[in-house]
Design a protein around this motif. Structure first.
Motif, PDB file in Angstrom:
ATOM      1  N   ASP A  36       0.797  -1.228   0.000  1.00 56.72           N
ATOM      2  CA  ASP A  36       0.000   0.000   0.000  1.00 56.72           C
ATOM      3  C   ASP A  36       0.829   1.278   0.000  1.00 56.72           C
ATOM      4  OD1 ASP A  36      -2.367  -1.477   0.055  1.00 56.72           O
ATOM      5  OD2 ASP A  36      -2.279  -1.655   2.243  1.00 56.72           O
ATOM      6  N   LYS A  37       2.061   1.224   0.482  1.00 57.80           N
ATOM      7  CA  LYS A  37       2.834   2.449   0.652  1.00 57.80           C
ATOM      8  C   LYS A  37       4.156   2.428  -0.104  1.00 57.80           C
ATOM      9  CE  LYS A  37       0.908   3.229   5.277  1.00 57.80           C
ATOM     10  NZ  LYS A  37       1.236   3.431   6.706  1.00 57.80           N
ATOM     11  N   CYS A  38       4.169   1.773  -1.254  1.00 54.44           N
ATOM     12  CA  CYS A  38       5.381   1.727  -2.083  1.00 54.44           C
ATOM     13  C   CYS A  38       5.385   2.938  -3.019  1.00 54.44           C
ATOM     14  CB  CYS A  38       5.430   0.438  -2.885  1.00 54.44           C
ATOM     15  SG  CYS A  38       5.584  -1.052  -1.868  1.00 54.44           S
ATOM     16  N   LYS A  39       6.364   3.791  -2.859  1.00 54.78           N
ATOM     17  CA  LYS A  39       6.425   5.041  -3.618  1.00 54.78           C
ATOM     18  C   LYS A  39       7.677   5.078  -4.479  1.00 54.78           C
ATOM     19  CE  LYS A  39       6.693  10.054  -3.025  1.00 54.78           C
ATOM     20  NZ  LYS A  39       6.785  11.164  -2.045  1.00 54.78           N
ATOM     21  N   LYS A  40       7.492   5.462  -5.725  1.00 50.25           N
ATOM     22  CA  LYS A  40       8.626   5.590  -6.628  1.00 50.25           C
ATOM     23  C   LYS A  40       9.348   6.897  -6.345  1.00 50.25           C
ATOM     24  CE  LYS A  40       9.918   5.116 -11.493  1.00 50.25           C
ATOM     25  NZ  LYS A  40       9.436   4.858 -12.863  1.00 50.25           N
ATOM     26  N   LEU A  41      10.666   6.817  -6.193  1.00 46.94           N
ATOM     27  CA  LEU A  41      11.476   8.004  -5.893  1.00 46.94           C
ATOM     28  C   LEU A  41      11.929   8.641  -7.190  1.00 46.94           C
ATOM     29  CD1 LEU A  41      13.620   6.587  -2.941  1.00 46.94           C
ATOM     30  CD2 LEU A  41      11.462   7.843  -2.844  1.00 46.94           C
ATOM     31  N   GLU A  42      11.480   9.865  -7.415  1.00 47.65           N
ATOM     32  CA  GLU A  42      11.811  10.589  -8.634  1.00 47.65           C
ATOM     33  C   GLU A  42      12.948  11.571  -8.353  1.00 47.65           C
ATOM     34  OE1 GLU A  42      10.334   9.709 -11.286  1.00 47.65           O
ATOM     35  OE2 GLU A  42       8.363   8.901 -10.744  1.00 47.65           O
ATOM     36  N   GLY A  43      13.436  12.183  -9.408  1.00 48.65           N
ATOM     37  CA  GLY A  43      14.453  13.225  -9.247  1.00 48.65           C
ATOM     38  C   GLY A  43      15.838  12.736  -9.633  1.00 48.65           C
ATOM     39  N   LYS A  44      16.746  13.695  -9.843  1.00 45.32           N
ATOM     40  CA  LYS A  44      18.096  13.382 -10.296  1.00 45.32           C
ATOM     41  C   LYS A  44      18.945  12.707  -9.223  1.00 45.32           C
ATOM     42  CE  LYS A  44      18.243  17.179 -13.650  1.00 45.32           C
ATOM     43  NZ  LYS A  44      18.961  18.400 -14.092  1.00 45.32           N
ATOM     44  N   SER A  45      18.560  12.873  -7.976  1.00 45.95           N
ATOM     45  CA  SER A  45      19.356  12.286  -6.893  1.00 45.95           C
ATOM     46  C   SER A  45      19.095  10.799  -6.714  1.00 45.95           C
ATOM     47  CB  SER A  45      19.068  13.019  -5.575  1.00 45.95           C
ATOM     48  OG  SER A  45      17.698  12.896  -5.226  1.00 45.95           O
ATOM     49  N   HIS A  46      18.102  10.255  -7.402  1.00 45.50           N
ATOM     50  CA  HIS A  46      17.759   8.830  -7.290  1.00 45.50           C
ATOM     51  C   HIS A  46      17.949   8.138  -8.632  1.00 45.50           C
ATOM     52  CE1 HIS A  46      16.119   9.710  -3.353  1.00 45.50           C
ATOM     53  NE2 HIS A  46      15.283  10.594  -3.866  1.00 45.50           N
ATOM     54  N   ARG A  47      18.452   6.914  -8.581  1.00 49.63           N
ATOM     55  CA  ARG A  47      18.634   6.159  -9.817  1.00 49.63           C
ATOM     56  C   ARG A  47      17.280   5.687 -10.343  1.00 49.63           C
ATOM     57  NH1 ARG A  47      20.116   2.665  -5.670  1.00 49.63           N
ATOM     58  NH2 ARG A  47      19.252   0.535  -5.749  1.00 49.63           N
ATOM     59  N   PRO A  48      17.162   5.493 -11.648  1.00 50.16           N
ATOM     60  CA  PRO A  48      15.876   5.089 -12.231  1.00 50.16           C
ATOM     61  C   PRO A  48      15.374   3.774 -11.639  1.00 50.16           C
ATOM     62  CG  PRO A  48      17.416   5.773 -13.940  1.00 50.16           C
ATOM     63  CD  PRO A  48      18.194   5.698 -12.663  1.00 50.16           C
ATOM     64  N   GLY A  49      14.074   3.717 -11.405  1.00 53.23           N
ATOM     65  CA  GLY A  49      13.455   2.492 -10.927  1.00 53.23           C
ATOM     66  C   GLY A  49      13.563   2.260  -9.437  1.00 53.23           C
ATOM     67  N   LEU A  50      13.949   3.280  -8.666  1.00 55.84           N
ATOM     68  CA  LEU A  50      14.102   3.110  -7.219  1.00 55.84           C
ATOM     69  C   LEU A  50      12.780   3.405  -6.512  1.00 55.84           C
ATOM     70  CD1 LEU A  50      16.146   2.523  -4.944  1.00 55.84           C
ATOM     71  CD2 LEU A  50      16.514   4.997  -4.785  1.00 55.84           C
ATOM     72  N   TYR A  51      12.400   2.523  -5.594  1.00 58.81           N
ATOM     73  CA  TYR A  51      11.174   2.671  -4.808  1.00 58.81           C
ATOM     74  C   TYR A  51      11.516   2.654  -3.322  1.00 58.81           C
ATOM     75  CZ  TYR A  51       8.379   1.646  -8.986  1.00 58.81           C
ATOM     76  OH  TYR A  51       7.799   1.701 -10.234  1.00 58.81           O
ATOM     77  N   GLN A  52      10.583   3.194  -2.516  1.00 59.23           N
ATOM     78  CA  GLN A  52      10.727   3.123  -1.063  1.00 59.23           C
ATOM     79  C   GLN A  52       9.427   2.649  -0.454  1.00 59.23           C
ATOM     80  OE1 GLN A  52      11.898   6.721   1.004  1.00 59.23           O
ATOM     81  NE2 GLN A  52      12.764   5.526   2.677  1.00 59.23           N
ATOM     82  N   CYS A  53       9.561   1.731   0.509  1.00 59.53           N
ATOM     83  CA  CYS A  53       8.387   1.188   1.193  1.00 59.53           C
ATOM     84  C   CYS A  53       8.050   2.054   2.393  1.00 59.53           C
ATOM     85  CB  CYS A  53       8.652  -0.254   1.628  1.00 59.53           C
ATOM     86  SG  CYS A  53       7.309  -0.998   2.583  1.00 59.53           S
ATOM     87  N   GLY A  54       6.803   2.469   2.502  1.00 58.18           N
ATOM     88  CA  GLY A  54       6.381   3.293   3.619  1.00 58.18           C
ATOM     89  C   GLY A  54       6.207   2.523   4.904  1.00 58.18           C
ATOM     90  N   ASP A  55       6.178   1.186   4.822  1.00 59.74           N
ATOM     91  CA  ASP A  55       6.019   0.369   6.016  1.00 59.74           C
ATOM     92  C   ASP A  55       7.359   0.091   6.697  1.00 59.74           C
ATOM     93  OD1 ASP A  55       3.211   0.129   5.818  1.00 59.74           O
ATOM     94  OD2 ASP A  55       3.439  -1.439   4.303  1.00 59.74           O
ATOM     95  N   CYS A  56       8.316  -0.459   5.941  1.00 64.36           N
ATOM     96  CA  CYS A  56       9.613  -0.787   6.536  1.00 64.36           C
ATOM     97  C   CYS A  56      10.673   0.279   6.254  1.00 64.36           C
ATOM     98  CB  CYS A  56      10.099  -2.148   6.035  1.00 64.36           C
ATOM     99  SG  CYS A  56      10.501  -2.207   4.274  1.00 64.36           S
ATOM    100  N   ARG A  57      10.336   1.263   5.408  1.00 62.40           N
ATOM    101  CA  ARG A  57      11.215   2.389   5.082  1.00 62.40           C
ATOM    102  C   ARG A  57      12.437   1.971   4.275  1.00 62.40           C
ATOM    103  NH1 ARG A  57       8.420   6.455   4.916  1.00 62.40           N
ATOM    104  NH2 ARG A  57      10.333   7.738   4.982  1.00 62.40           N
ATOM    105  N   LYS A  58      12.466   0.768   3.759  1.00 59.82           N
ATOM    106  CA  LYS A  58      13.610   0.329   2.969  1.00 59.82           C
ATOM    107  C   LYS A  58      13.390   0.639   1.491  1.00 59.82           C
ATOM    108  CE  LYS A  58      15.070  -3.445   6.024  1.00 59.82           C
ATOM    109  NZ  LYS A  58      15.324  -4.913   6.122  1.00 59.82           N
TER     110      LYS A  58
END
Length: 306
Positions: A36-58
């Motif tokens: 439910d809380k998987c968010k794609k990290l956008e922007g130049k500081s993040h590599r393409p295809g990187l996500y972050q989980c809102g539950d475990c924060r990984k």
């Protein structure tokens, strides 16, 4: 799908393709399973295809938790290797792969073993349910380095037991140390439904099985009997013919510690062959989906128990 497809030449296209295959029902976290809380990290500081989980924060990408994780080989080359493995009938050598995609031989060898791990079915349901017919037979290949006894007949060979469900076309193979009732009967009972008809040859280790299945019939090869009505082991012997052509003609050498992965490869292709109207692209996509949860490290693949 042809070899000029962008997913085989562009790593971003390859990543997007793998995301569509692995996350067909939505993105989920490979660390905690959160959806439910998987968010794609956008922007130049993040590599393409990187996500972050809102539950475990990984953070994670689509390769985390798969056989492709932490590989320095571009993902587009991984997809090409997977497609080549899925589309070859009798396998493809690591030397051929290293020349084709431009990686070292050791890298190509390791890539193919990871892909074989993804081809491993892991199916636990008994074969031949609903009164189906299962054929069982054994074959020998190479030399067993752990055997120290007499080289008489087949004893010094590596031994393979294969089961083929005649109705579904599925194959399931095992590396065994000895051919005896003590070693083989437990495998048969665990992997074949009790309502099945079992077809074997006249080997002594198949005796006393009639009470364990709906029926047990055999042909006597020692008397040149290979079929009696529908009683035959020709289907499983046909599987062995493909397996041996691949092992002797393509791979040539195989250590016992790796034999189970080669069997997984041939089981996969036989169970999902073109005769069942499954094309190369479908097989490749099945491998990509099956790569989830099958991380394989270099230490494990080279260990004695690999």
């Amino acid at each position: 799908m042809n070899l000029t497809d962008p997913i085989f030449t562009d790593k971003d296209r390859a990543r997007e393709y793998l995301e569509r295959q692995r996350w067909a029902d939505g993105v989920y976290c490979p660390h905690c399973g959160g959806v439910d809380k998987c968010k794609k990290l956008e922007g130049k500081s993040h590599r393409p295809g990187l996500y972050q989980c809102g539950d475990c924060r990984k953070q994670f990408t689509v390769t985390v938790g798969t056989v492709f994780e932490r590989s320095k080989v571009p993902l587009n080359k991984w997809l090409l290797a997977t497609f080549l493995m899925a589309s070859s009938k009798k396998g493809m050598s690591a030397h051929q792969l290293h020349r084709t995609i431009g990686v070292t031989y050791k890298t190509a060898w390791f890539m193919f073993h990871r892909i074989r791990e993804a081809m491993r079915d892991g199916e636990l349901a008994p074969m031949g349910g609903g009164g189906g017919t299962v054929e069982s037979d054994e074959t020998f290949i190479g030399t067993d380095p752990t055997y120290k006894g007499s080289r008489r007949v087949y004893h010094h060979k590596m031994k393979v037991l294969s089961l083929v469900d005649r109705d579904t076309g599925k194959a399931r193979s095992f590396v065994v140390d000895r051919l005896s009732q003590h070693d083989l009967v437990p495998i048969l009972k665990e992997n074949i439904d009790r309502e099945s008809r079992l077809m074997t040859d006249q080997a002594p280790w198949y005796r006393q099985l009639r009470a364990d299945f709906a029926g047990h019939e055999h042909v006597d090869h020692s008397k040149d009997e290979y079929a009696r009505g529908d009683v035959t082991t020709n289907t499983v012997e046909g599987y062995f013919s493909i397996f041996k052509r691949g092992m002797k003609g393509v791979y040539q050498h195989c250590g016992k510690q790796h034999l189970h992965r080669y069997l997984a490869e041939f089981d996969f292709r036989y169970s999902n062959r073109a005769a069942k109207e499954i094309d190369d692209t479908t097989r490749a996509n099945m491998i990509l989906k099956n790569a989830d949860g099958k991380r394989l490290t270099y230490r494990r693949i080279n260990s004695v128990v690999a």
